[in-house]
Motif scaffolding. Structure first.
Motif, short mmCIF file in Angstrom:
data_model
loop_
_atom_site.label_atom_id
_atom_site.label_comp_id
_atom_site.label_asym_id
_atom_site.label_seq_id
_atom_site.Cartn_x
_atom_site.Cartn_y
_atom_site.Cartn_z
N MET A 318 -64.62 26.50 82.31
CA MET A 318 -65.31 26.91 81.09
C MET A 318 -65.51 25.74 80.13
O MET A 318 -66.52 25.66 79.42
CB MET A 318 -64.56 28.05 80.41
CG MET A 318 -64.52 29.34 81.21
SD MET A 318 -66.17 30.07 81.42
CE MET A 318 -65.76 31.52 82.43
N GLU A 319 -64.54 24.83 80.08
CA GLU A 319 -64.65 23.69 79.17
C GLU A 319 -65.84 22.80 79.55
O GLU A 319 -66.60 22.35 78.69
CB GLU A 319 -63.36 22.88 79.18
CG GLU A 319 -63.35 21.73 78.19
CD GLU A 319 -62.04 20.97 78.17
OE1 GLU A 319 -61.99 19.89 77.55
OE2 GLU A 319 -61.06 21.45 78.77
N SER A 320 -65.99 22.53 80.85
CA SER A 320 -67.11 21.71 81.32
C SER A 320 -68.44 22.38 81.00
O SER A 320 -69.38 21.73 80.52
CB SER A 320 -66.98 21.47 82.83
OG SER A 320 -68.15 20.86 83.35
N TRP A 321 -68.51 23.67 81.24
CA TRP A 321 -69.75 24.40 80.96
C TRP A 321 -70.04 24.45 79.46
O TRP A 321 -71.19 24.32 79.05
CB TRP A 321 -69.68 25.81 81.55
CG TRP A 321 -70.05 25.87 82.99
CD1 TRP A 321 -69.21 25.81 84.06
CD2 TRP A 321 -71.37 25.97 83.52
NE1 TRP A 321 -69.92 25.88 85.24
CE2 TRP A 321 -71.24 25.99 84.94
CE3 TRP A 321 -72.63 26.07 82.96
CZ2 TRP A 321 -72.35 26.09 85.78
CZ3 TRP A 321 -73.74 26.18 83.81
CH2 TRP A 321 -73.59 26.18 85.19
N GLN A 322 -68.99 24.65 78.64
CA GLN A 322 -69.23 24.69 77.19
C GLN A 322 -69.73 23.35 76.70
O GLN A 322 -70.61 23.29 75.82
CB GLN A 322 -67.96 25.10 76.46
CG GLN A 322 -68.21 25.47 75.01
CD GLN A 322 -69.14 26.68 74.88
OE1 GLN A 322 -68.83 27.75 75.38
NE2 GLN A 322 -70.30 26.49 74.24
N THR A 323 -69.21 22.26 77.27
CA THR A 323 -69.70 20.92 76.92
C THR A 323 -71.19 20.82 77.22
O THR A 323 -71.97 20.29 76.42
CB THR A 323 -68.94 19.85 77.71
OG1 THR A 323 -67.56 19.87 77.31
CG2 THR A 323 -69.52 18.46 77.46
N PHE A 324 -71.61 21.34 78.38
CA PHE A 324 -73.03 21.31 78.75
C PHE A 324 -73.86 22.12 77.76
O PHE A 324 -74.88 21.64 77.27
CB PHE A 324 -73.20 21.85 80.17
CG PHE A 324 -74.63 22.10 80.54
CD1 PHE A 324 -75.48 21.04 80.87
CD2 PHE A 324 -75.17 23.38 80.54
CE1 PHE A 324 -76.81 21.26 81.18
CE2 PHE A 324 -76.49 23.61 80.85
CZ PHE A 324 -77.32 22.55 81.17
N LEU A 327 -74.20 20.46 74.45
CA LEU A 327 -75.07 19.29 74.53
C LEU A 327 -76.54 19.69 74.48
O LEU A 327 -77.33 19.11 73.72
CB LEU A 327 -74.79 18.52 75.82
CG LEU A 327 -75.73 17.36 76.17
CD1 LEU A 327 -75.61 16.25 75.13
CD2 LEU A 327 -75.44 16.82 77.57
N ILE A 328 -76.93 20.70 75.27
CA ILE A 328 -78.35 21.06 75.30
C ILE A 328 -78.78 21.78 74.03
O ILE A 328 -79.96 21.73 73.66
CB ILE A 328 -78.72 21.88 76.56
CG1 ILE A 328 -77.98 23.22 76.61
CG2 ILE A 328 -78.47 21.06 77.82
CD1 ILE A 328 -78.46 24.11 77.76
N ALA A 329 -77.83 22.41 73.33
CA ALA A 329 -78.16 23.00 72.02
C ALA A 329 -78.44 21.87 71.03
O ALA A 329 -79.40 21.93 70.24
CB ALA A 329 -77.03 23.89 71.54
N GLU A 330 -77.63 20.85 71.07
CA GLU A 330 -77.82 19.69 70.19
C GLU A 330 -79.14 18.99 70.48
O GLU A 330 -79.82 18.51 69.57
CB GLU A 330 -76.65 18.72 70.38
CG GLU A 330 -76.69 17.51 69.48
CD GLU A 330 -75.51 16.57 69.71
OE1 GLU A 330 -75.63 15.38 69.37
OE2 GLU A 330 -74.49 17.02 70.25
#
Length: 391
Positions: A318-324, A327-330
């Motif tokens: 979940m941490e890796s996916w939340q990072t993704f 990032l794409i929201a930013e």
């Protein structure tokens, strides 16, 4: 300005279920006026024939080896399943699932985010790509170690939808993606276009590297599997299916077949290659045993990831996916934040991995290889797996 060509070749030939998928201006997919027989009708079991749809427009690749070895070994336990290649449009794998014309898709995180952004109520249930499978291919001698140097250059894609894959990969490396040009060179010709001098780089992925060599495309690579912390492709279903106990039970059994196929191939990669080659003899002839083994070793590395930190095949970090998603929201690739735990679930991972691992290993050890495959030295092939990385 980032630019992507978006010209498409219209579907031709006999009328089939794919022809009536329409995409609205917002990206939502709907059924055409003619409709399709059987839509919405009751099924004798939770799915009828359960259909998995490829993101790449073909099944004649080694990427799906867990299914083919699982099918050969009977690991799907009599479930009625089939694989479909789908159109080469990079977003078809989510669109077809969203409207019920397939039951499971295999999108990249970028394409999955496209589905979320456009209101397709899908959920990831089995994360195949534990490591980032994606890479950039360069002509020999032109590879970049620092992706910031890609600014001002042109990247070739097989589908315009793949920009959603590349942009986050570049942004995570500090690249200003507004300074990158994209050209849709078409499936399966985008690699050939790079070799012929078009563009500066092309999107690639693990497994494909070996298959490209088999067709004479010998590149060097910036490898995501070595340099990126982003997730890769995952299995998605309609979120509503997870509210139906009968469909959940089916999915547990179906994903167990994939997990058993993954475990078998980890124990005996050469046997998994043979299972795919038996399914697609022409592909086997064009690829050959050694490059087939190289392809599966590359992909198996991605699918397995750091298994000591995972709770079995298909487990979502979940941490890796939340990072993704952050990032794409930013970046503005999605218009609002996404909570990873709202669109991913690990509830099926325990049941999917609840199989007799010792029996699967025994099956793998007992598999009778062809003489050609026996001659392949697995460790020698494994030792060269990253030789094409930019030095």
């Amino acid at each position: 300005m980032t630019k992507t060509t978006i010209s498409k070749t219209p579907l031709t030939g006999a009328v089939n279920r794919r022809r009536f998928l329409q995409v609205s201006g917002t990206g939502l997919v709907t059924m055409g006026a003619m409709g399709l027989p059987g839509m919405g009708s009751a099924q004798a079991d939770p799915y009828g024939t359960f259909t998995w749809i490829s993101p790449r427009g073909t099944l004649e690749v080694l990427d799906d080896y867990p299914y083919w070895i699982g099918k050969k070994m009977g690991y799907f336990d009599g479930l009625d399943t089939k694989m479909e290649p789908g159109p080469s449009d990079g977003t078809a794998t989510v669109k077809f699932v969203a409207v019920g014309q397939a039951d499971m898709g295999f999108p990249s995180p970028g394409v999955f985010s496209f589905a979320i952004e456009n209101g397709m109520n899908l959920k990831s249930v089995f994360h195949m790509g534990a490591l980032d499978t994606f890479s950039l291919a360069f002509r020999k001698g032109e590879g970049l170690k620092d992706l910031k140097d890609i600014e001002g250059k042109t990247i070739l894609l097989g589908s315009a939808a793949w920009q959603a894959i590349v942009d986050p990969m570049l942004a995570a490396q500090g690249v200003d993606v507004s300074k990158v040009n994209y050209v849709e060179a078409g499936w399966p010709t985008w690699g050939t276009a790079l070799a012929s001098g078009q563009g500066d780089a092309a999107l690639g992925w693990e497994g494909l590297r070996a298959e490209w060599i088999a067709t004479g495309l010998d590149f060097e690579y910036w490898l995501g599997v070595q340099n990126s912390k982003l997730p890769a492709n995952t299995f998605v279903v309609r979120a509503s299916d997870l509210e139906d106990p009968d469909r959940v039970d089916f999915l547990k059994k179906y994903l167990r077949g994939w997990a058993m196929g993954l475990e078998f191939a980890y124990q005996n990669p050469r046997a998994a290659v043979e299972a795919v080659f038996e399914e697609f003899p022409t592909f086997a002839k064009n690829t050959g045993a050694e490059l087939g083994v190289a392809s599966i070793l590359q992909q198996g590395n991605v699918f397995r990831g750091n298994m000591e930190a995972r709770e079995g095949w298909g487990w979502h970090d979940m941490e890796s996916w939340q990072t993704f998603f952050d990032l794409i929201a930013e970046m503005g690739q999605i218009s609002k934040p996404v909570d990873a735990e709202a669109v991913l679930t690990n509830e099926l991972i325990g049941p999917a991995n609840d199989f007799d691992h010792a029996k699967v290993k025994a099956d793998a050890d007992a598999y009778e290889l062809s003489e050609e495959m026996k001659a392949i030295d697995i460790e020698s092939v494994r030792a060269t797996m990253f030789d094409a990385a930019v030095k």
